[in-house]
Design an enzyme around this catalytic site. Structure first.
Site, PDB file in Angstrom:
ATOM      1  NE  ARG A 111      -2.560  -0.445   3.640  1.00  0.00           N
ATOM      2  CZ  ARG A 111      -3.025   0.331   4.618  1.00  0.00           C
ATOM      3  NH1 ARG A 111      -4.030   1.143   4.405  1.00  0.00           N
ATOM      4  NH2 ARG A 111      -2.481   0.298   5.823  1.00  0.00           N
ATOM      5  CE1 TYR A 112       0.868   4.235   4.144  1.00  0.00           C
ATOM      6  CE2 TYR A 112       0.839   1.898   4.718  1.00  0.00           C
ATOM      7  CZ  TYR A 112       0.356   3.184   4.898  1.00  0.00           C
ATOM      8  OH  TYR A 112      -0.633   3.427   5.815  1.00  0.00           O
ATOM      9  NE  ARG A 115       5.614   2.584   5.425  1.00  0.00           N
ATOM     10  CZ  ARG A 115       5.513   3.720   4.754  1.00  0.00           C
ATOM     11  NH1 ARG A 115       6.324   3.974   3.742  1.00  0.00           N
ATOM     12  NH2 ARG A 115       4.595   4.606   5.065  1.00  0.00           N
ATOM     13  CB  CYS A 128      -7.252  -9.256  19.452  1.00  0.00           C
ATOM     14  SG  CYS A 128      -5.559  -9.790  19.762  1.00  0.00           S
ATOM     15  CB  CYS A 131      -8.417  -9.058  15.002  1.00  0.00           C
ATOM     16  SG  CYS A 131      -7.225  -9.411  13.699  1.00  0.00           S
ATOM     17  NE  ARG A 133      -3.477  -6.728   7.879  1.00  0.00           N
ATOM     18  CZ  ARG A 133      -2.659  -6.045   8.673  1.00  0.00           C
ATOM     19  NH1 ARG A 133      -2.182  -6.598   9.748  1.00  0.00           N
ATOM     20  NH2 ARG A 133      -2.307  -4.823   8.350  1.00  0.00           N
ATOM     21  CG  ASP A 292      -7.921  -0.068  11.611  1.00  0.00           C
ATOM     22  OD1 ASP A 292      -7.713   1.151  11.487  1.00  0.00           O
ATOM     23  OD2 ASP A 292      -6.996  -0.907  11.748  1.00  0.00           O
ATOM     24  CG  ASP A 329      -4.218   2.296   8.492  1.00  0.00           C
ATOM     25  OD1 ASP A 329      -4.203   2.830   7.369  1.00  0.00           O
ATOM     26  OD2 ASP A 329      -3.442   1.386   8.838  1.00  0.00           O
ATOM     27  CE  LYS A 336      -0.184   2.549  10.774  1.00  0.00           C
ATOM     28  NZ  LYS A 336       0.238   1.814   9.579  1.00  0.00           N
TER      29      LYS A 336
END
Ligand code: SF4
Length: 383
Positions: A111-112, A115, A128, A131, A133, A292, A329, A336
């Site tokens: 996405r960047y 990286r 979690c 989460c 994802r 998110d 984000d 972000k």
């Protein structure tokens, strides 16, 4: 807190300290978690309503941190689903960061500019409830095998602009050392990859995973950073401290990203305490993430103003090293952005008007010269 020996009678110290035992014996059903926690009606509903949709597992270690008598225990709220999680809220997104549109290989999110995210696993020691994802950790995509890793490595190899790879998932430390080493060796063998980061919750949810052997393994791939995810001081146990300090002692820097969670850690007192503790372990607070828009997490998200108000109570009142960046984000792949209290309040004549952390109005004059070019830049870089 009930000692683990009382919660898990008959378990030896050696087993308890063995991360594989922790994974094998994770609590995976309402019956199992219900043996050590007095489940509320909402939790029973949440466990039933999310079954088959979002995975549920809690290591015995993390379960031992749960307050069995308080539904607002911050560990409990991160580990056990409640009724709201089973309902979709308006604005919930299956892929909140728009990652799937930027997946040139199944294991790579790009996405960047410089990286990528490398998805090494689809499983975790604890799932979690917040989460981001969860479309991946739900298991609905299937796991990441050698074929997926090889395809991902080929993509990174073919893209010389990639200098930073975040190995994530799922939790890459849910993989055994030998399998993790395969991924890291593959990435380290790519000359243009300068920085590796391993994003993991293992120091929080299963600190026994951070063995001497693992710390030595990670050190081999320097510069490699571990990015972990403590959300509340209740997670700052002696075992967690030992795990983090073991990494740092082996030359593996550790950074922490916290997710701001409503009624879990949405308090300046809690977050100041958390970040001050982490800093004494040499774990550097990095981001405080606004939640998110992941499905089933709306009840854990805070209004943005809450995070700004918390930062306002931290900035200036404690060491800057203990104050994370508040990051949003942006949905749909916007990337972000960081947000902070409005200290800069405008201009007055040739000066900027600031509000100090104590609320004073203070002027900062601009210098007489406005030319900010660096004459030596061309000499240093050529061209
Ligand atoms: S450890 Fe990370 S990937 Fe796994 S469930 Fe938690 S937040 Fe999601």
């Amino acid at each position: 807190m009930t000692p683990w020996r009382d919660l898990f009678p008959g378990v030896s110290e050696a087993d308890w300290r063995d991360w594989r035992w922790q994974h094998r014996n994770a609590l995976r059903s309402a019956d199992q978690i219900g043996r050590i926690v007095d489940l509320t009606a909402s939790e029973r509903h949440g466990l039933a309503g999310t079954a088959g949709r979002f995975r549920f597992a809690v290591t015995p270690y993390y379960a031992s941190l749960v307050d069995p008598g308080h539904p607002f225990c911050p560990v409990r709220m991160q580990a056990i689903p409640v009724a709201e999680e089973a309902r979709s809220a308006p604005g919930d997104l299956r892929d909140p960061l728009g990652e799937d549109a930027h997946r040139p290989a199944r294991a790579v999110v790009h996405r960047y500019p410089d990286r990528v995210l490398f998805l090494a696993a689809d499983h975790c020691s604890v799932y979690c409830r917040h989460c981001t994802r969860r479309r991946i950790t739900s298991g609905e995509e299937g796991g990441f095998d050698h074929g997926a890793w090889e395809e991902g490595l080929a993509y990174v190899r073919a893209h010389p602009e990639i200098r930073d790879v975040i190995v994530s998932g799922g939790d890459p430390l849910a993989l055994a050392d030998a399998r993790l080493a395969l991924v890291l060796e593959g990435l380290r063998a790519i000359p243009h990859v300068q920085i590796l980061r391993v994003a993991t919750r293992a120091p929080v949810t299963c600190p026994m995973r951070v063995t001497e052997a693992l710390a030595r393994l990670l050190r081999r791939f320097a510069p490699l950073f571990v990015v972990t995810h403590f959300n509340h001081p209740k997670e700052c146990t002696a075992d967690a401290r030992e795990a983090c300090e073991r990494l740092v002692d082996h030359g593996v820097p550790v950074e922490n990203q916290t997710v701001l969670l409503r009624r879990v850690n949405s308090s300046a007192r809690v977050l100041t305490d958390l970040n001050q503790r982490l800093l004494t372990w040499r774990v550097r607070p990095y981001y405080l993430h606004q939640g998110d828009l992941a499905e089933g997490t709306a009840h854990l998200r805070t209004p943005l103003e809450a995070g700004i108000a918390i930062l306002e109570e931290m900035r200036g009142h404690t060491s800057g090293l203990a104050v994370p960046h508040l990051a949003v984000d942006l949905p749909g792949g916007g990337g972000k952005v960081t947000v902070q209290p409005a200290y800069h309040q405008g201009r007055e004549g040739g000066a900027h008007v600031f509000r100090s952390f104590r609320g004073e109005r203070i002027l900062y004059p601009d210098p007489p010269e406005a030319d900010v070019s660096c004459p030596y830049e061309r000499v240093f870089y050529g061209g």
